[in-house]
Motif scaffolding. Structure first.
Motif, PDB file in Angstrom:
ATOM      1  N   THR A   1       0.844  -1.193   0.000  1.00 28.91           N
ATOM      2  CA  THR A   1       0.000   0.000   0.000  1.00 28.91           C
ATOM      3  C   THR A   1       0.881   1.245   0.000  1.00 28.91           C
ATOM      4  O   THR A   1       1.940   1.252   0.623  1.00 28.91           O
ATOM      5  N   ALA A   2       0.426   2.287  -0.697  1.00 28.95           N
ATOM      6  CA  ALA A   2       1.110   3.582  -0.643  1.00 28.95           C
ATOM      7  C   ALA A   2       0.087   4.654  -0.298  1.00 28.95           C
ATOM      8  O   ALA A   2      -1.068   4.578  -0.730  1.00 28.95           O
ATOM      9  N   ILE A   3       0.512   5.623   0.508  1.00 27.72           N
ATOM     10  CA  ILE A   3      -0.352   6.755   0.863  1.00 27.72           C
ATOM     11  C   ILE A   3       0.252   8.021   0.269  1.00 27.72           C
ATOM     12  O   ILE A   3       1.449   8.300   0.438  1.00 27.72           O
ATOM     13  N   VAL A   4      -0.580   8.780  -0.445  1.00 31.67           N
ATOM     14  CA  VAL A   4      -0.171  10.098  -0.945  1.00 31.67           C
ATOM     15  C   VAL A   4      -1.033  11.127  -0.214  1.00 31.67           C
ATOM     16  O   VAL A   4      -2.268  11.012  -0.200  1.00 31.67           O
ATOM     17  N   SER A   5      -0.364  12.080   0.445  1.00 31.02           N
ATOM     18  CA  SER A   5      -1.095  13.073   1.239  1.00 31.02           C
ATOM     19  C   SER A   5      -1.005  14.439   0.592  1.00 31.02           C
ATOM     20  O   SER A   5      -0.044  14.745  -0.136  1.00 31.02           O
ATOM     21  N   ALA A   6      -2.002  15.279   0.870  1.00 31.22           N
ATOM     22  CA  ALA A   6      -2.005  16.646   0.342  1.00 31.22           C
ATOM     23  C   ALA A   6      -0.749  17.376   0.791  1.00 31.22           C
ATOM     24  O   ALA A   6      -0.267  17.185   1.909  1.00 31.22           O
ATOM     25  N   SER A   7      -0.190  18.214  -0.095  1.00 32.61           N
ATOM     26  CA  SER A   7       1.035  18.946   0.234  1.00 32.61           C
ATOM     27  C   SER A   7       0.763  19.959   1.337  1.00 32.61           C
ATOM     28  O   SER A   7       1.634  20.245   2.161  1.00 32.61           O
ATOM     29  N   ASP A   8      -0.435  20.488   1.361  1.00 34.69           N
ATOM     30  CA  ASP A   8      -0.845  21.439   2.401  1.00 34.69           C
ATOM     31  C   ASP A   8      -0.978  20.685   3.737  1.00 34.69           C
ATOM     32  O   ASP A   8      -1.856  19.832   3.883  1.00 34.69           O
ATOM     33  N   PRO A   9      -0.085  20.966   4.699  1.00 34.18           N
ATOM     34  CA  PRO A   9      -0.097  20.196   5.945  1.00 34.18           C
ATOM     35  C   PRO A   9      -1.377  20.370   6.763  1.00 34.18           C
ATOM     36  O   PRO A   9      -1.674  19.542   7.627  1.00 34.18           O
ATOM     37  N   THR A  10      -2.149  21.417   6.501  1.00 34.12           N
ATOM     38  CA  THR A  10      -3.399  21.603   7.259  1.00 34.12           C
ATOM     39  C   THR A  10      -4.533  20.758   6.702  1.00 34.12           C
ATOM     40  O   THR A  10      -5.580  20.633   7.312  1.00 34.12           O
TER      41      THR A  10
ATOM     42  N   ARG B   1      -6.242  12.708   1.407  1.00 32.20           N
ATOM     43  CA  ARG B   1      -5.212  11.735   1.063  1.00 32.20           C
ATOM     44  C   ARG B   1      -5.731  10.656   0.113  1.00 32.20           C
ATOM     45  O   ARG B   1      -6.937  10.396   0.064  1.00 32.20           O
ATOM     46  N   LEU B   2      -4.799  10.081  -0.603  1.00 26.74           N
ATOM     47  CA  LEU B   2      -5.122   9.011  -1.546  1.00 26.74           C
ATOM     48  C   LEU B   2      -4.384   7.753  -1.096  1.00 26.74           C
ATOM     49  O   LEU B   2      -3.179   7.802  -0.846  1.00 26.74           O
ATOM     50  N   GLU B   3      -5.109   6.639  -1.023  1.00 24.67           N
ATOM     51  CA  GLU B   3      -4.475   5.377  -0.663  1.00 24.67           C
ATOM     52  C   GLU B   3      -4.519   4.445  -1.867  1.00 24.67           C
ATOM     53  O   GLU B   3      -5.577   4.235  -2.464  1.00 24.67           O
TER      54      GLU B   3
END
Lengths: 369, 369
Positions: free
Chosen positions: A266-275, A279-281
């Motif tokens: 599995t890979a998780i891609v998270s929004a660049s904006d830390p707030t 996310r996409l899994e």
């Protein structure tokens, strides 16, 4: 129309094939180097499927194994041709051409390697229209051409012939057992068929599409244009017309393991904006299988889920995923022949144990009013 | 001299073959039932190896798998003949006879099954002179006949051909992989050879020896004579002339597990006298490999270590071992062709990872003055 492929085409083809590998398919760059070395300044004839006569005899060739192992275990080079010759001998019939069984990843290169060694032409078509992890996941099988007999060759000259009749899943199961015992990689010749069968069962023009994709990405970069617009433009005239940007962000988690001859994880891609907690899994078995945005399915197998560099659009395989990479995730629609009920049974969500139904990427995740 | 084998011979043959199985080889009683069913009141021609012409073509047939699985997974019946036909087709040559690759255990019966189905004669010889766990452990291979190409058939009609050239260990490794994926049992045809090769490389007259052993045990029981004296008498005129009683006692511990397609473990036989701490430890991998009496090696592979009932001399396989059984353990010498340096390399102690050197059972463990 048939055309000539030269070593100069190989870097673009490798890039396009990696994109069509949807995270898996094995790294085509190693295959590319092997083809370059054998081909030199000669060329390979690529046959358009419509140019095949019905009675031509085509033997597809490929590599099988876990991509994670393929990187570490570089083939000696002769294995795929040995598999082809073994199958010819077994069938008592000589091939007029070879063909990919899979247009994504290293299997875009293996038939070229065979062509460079033997002088055979390569048919511009394949049986997966992308990359898939199992030998039974073929449009060939879906539309009535079976994989048996399969010939498998090892790096020490081992030769194995497997015949399971119409049972392509049992063929995959036994061939996978041999491949694991050969150290994780085997080379195969299977799905021998007539020109008429190719026209009826193969996904057409996938070598030329991979080449066009790789080239358009490179040319866009050189011209300082968006490679993403170039990709969309190139695909618009193919059987893969829809492209959607599923997510932009950075890789924040990757979990992968090699089990039973496959790379799973599995890979998780998270929004660049830390707030943001957007996310996409992505889950994969060699190839990316399903992408969930905040829990909602936005793309699912057999549609393509491609992770690429957020600026250069360079495709990234699952084994290339690293924490912190800034990526875009693209969803690309597959041809209609890959979305029929019988096709979905062979390589749709349930074939991978997913409970979510297939939903075309061009409309998946769209909330209904 | 050639002779006819009928269903009436099968119980004796099964008993003798179990003894020669040295604890393993698979249970011949299941095979016996299958042969009886197909053979009916017909007979099978058993060819003495000396009666073969040099240019006759012999294809041995067998079953492979873990004995623990063989008991539970009864073959459909056609598999070994399918393996033979697959190899004939692959080689473009028809067999004049079949032959065991192994005279101990179920593989004494599989060639008879093929004979009953096809009408082929069976050569009275084999390549192990007992039972061994691996396909490469053959006098055939030791003396220059290789197992490849091997044909393997499964119960659903799967057919696999494996060719590893001169590398019989790699052949075993790949065939074992297929067998495991078929559920633990496969049927094979391999070591195809000429009549001249049979005479040069096979252990002769092992079917007739197994039959004679099984018969002599039965007749002794019926005549209320010692079956142990009868065994010694019968063996005295064969290539296996030495028998030693290694231990008498009861089974006090059995540890076994099925791993990587093999049944492995240890059995302890302790003195019946509870005040004695005299004991025999037997280690096995399908077959009994080594017997240590109070730590001292008294018999070691390839010599035969046979556990039998202490009164009836009924042979007991490793999967038949039970706590409390009263048993005798016999050591039987193997023919000289199985004790040469090249033979010991193929199936002597080091081939099983044992560090103890081979020591003939007729003198092993004798303390020097």
């Amino acid at each position: 129309m048939s055309w000539q492929l030269t070593s100069a085409d190989l870097p673009d083809l490798a890039r396009g094939a990696t994109l069509l590998g949807t995270g898996g398919g094995g790294d085509p760059y190693i295959g590319k180097m092997l083809v370059e070395q054998v081909l030199g300044d000669r060329s390979i004839t690529i046959l358009d499927p419509e140019d095949l006569t019905d009675d031509m005899f085509v033997i597809p060739t490929a590599q099988m194994g876990a991509p994670t192992v393929m990187i570490e275990k570089i083939p000696a080079g002769f294995e795929a041709t040995l598999a082809l010759r073994t199958l010819e001998e077994h069938l008592g019939r000589t091939a007029d051409a070879t063909m990919p069984i899979e247009c994504g990843g290293i299997n875009s290169m293996i038939p070229l390697m065979v062509a460079a060694e033997t002088g055979l032409p390569v048919v511009d078509a394949d049986g997966m229209g992308r990359a898939f992890p199992e030998l039974s996941m073929e449009t060939f099988a879906v539309y009535g051409v079976h994989g048996s007999p399969l010939a498998l060759a090892g790096e020490r000259g081992e030769r194995v012939i497997i015949d399971t009749g119409d049972d392509d899943r049992q063929m995959e199961w036994l061939a996978r057992g041999i491949t694991i015992r050969l150290g994780g990689v085997g080379h195969i010749a299977e799905y021998a068929m007539s020109g008429a069968d190719v026209k009826r069962t193969a996904v057409p023009r996938t070598i030329s599409m991979a080449l066009a994709l790789g080239r358009t990405i490179r040319l866009a970069r050189e011209a300082h244009r968006s490679p993403f617009e170039a990709i969309a433009e190139t695909l618009s005239t193919t059987l893969y017309p829809h492209v959607r940007e599923l997510f932009v962000g950075k890789v924040t988690d990757v979990e992968r393991r090699t089990t039973e001859g496959f790379a799973r994880g599995t890979a998780i891609v998270s929004a660049s904006d830390p707030t943001s907690d957007d996310r996409l899994e992505i889950s994969f078995q060699n190839e990316n299988l399903i992408a969930r945005r905040n829990g909602e399915v936005v793309a699912i197998v057999p549609d393509l889920i491609c992770v690429v560099d957020h600026e250069s659009a360079e495709p990234i395989t699952t084994e290339g995923l690293r924490y912190g990479q800034r990526v875009r995730v693209l969803g690309i629609s597959t041809p209609e022949m890959m979305r029929t009920p019988e096709a979905l049974q062979a390589f749709g969500p349930t074939a991978f144990g997913l409970t979510e139904p297939f939903s075309p990427v061009e409309t998946a995740g769209e909330r209904r009013a």
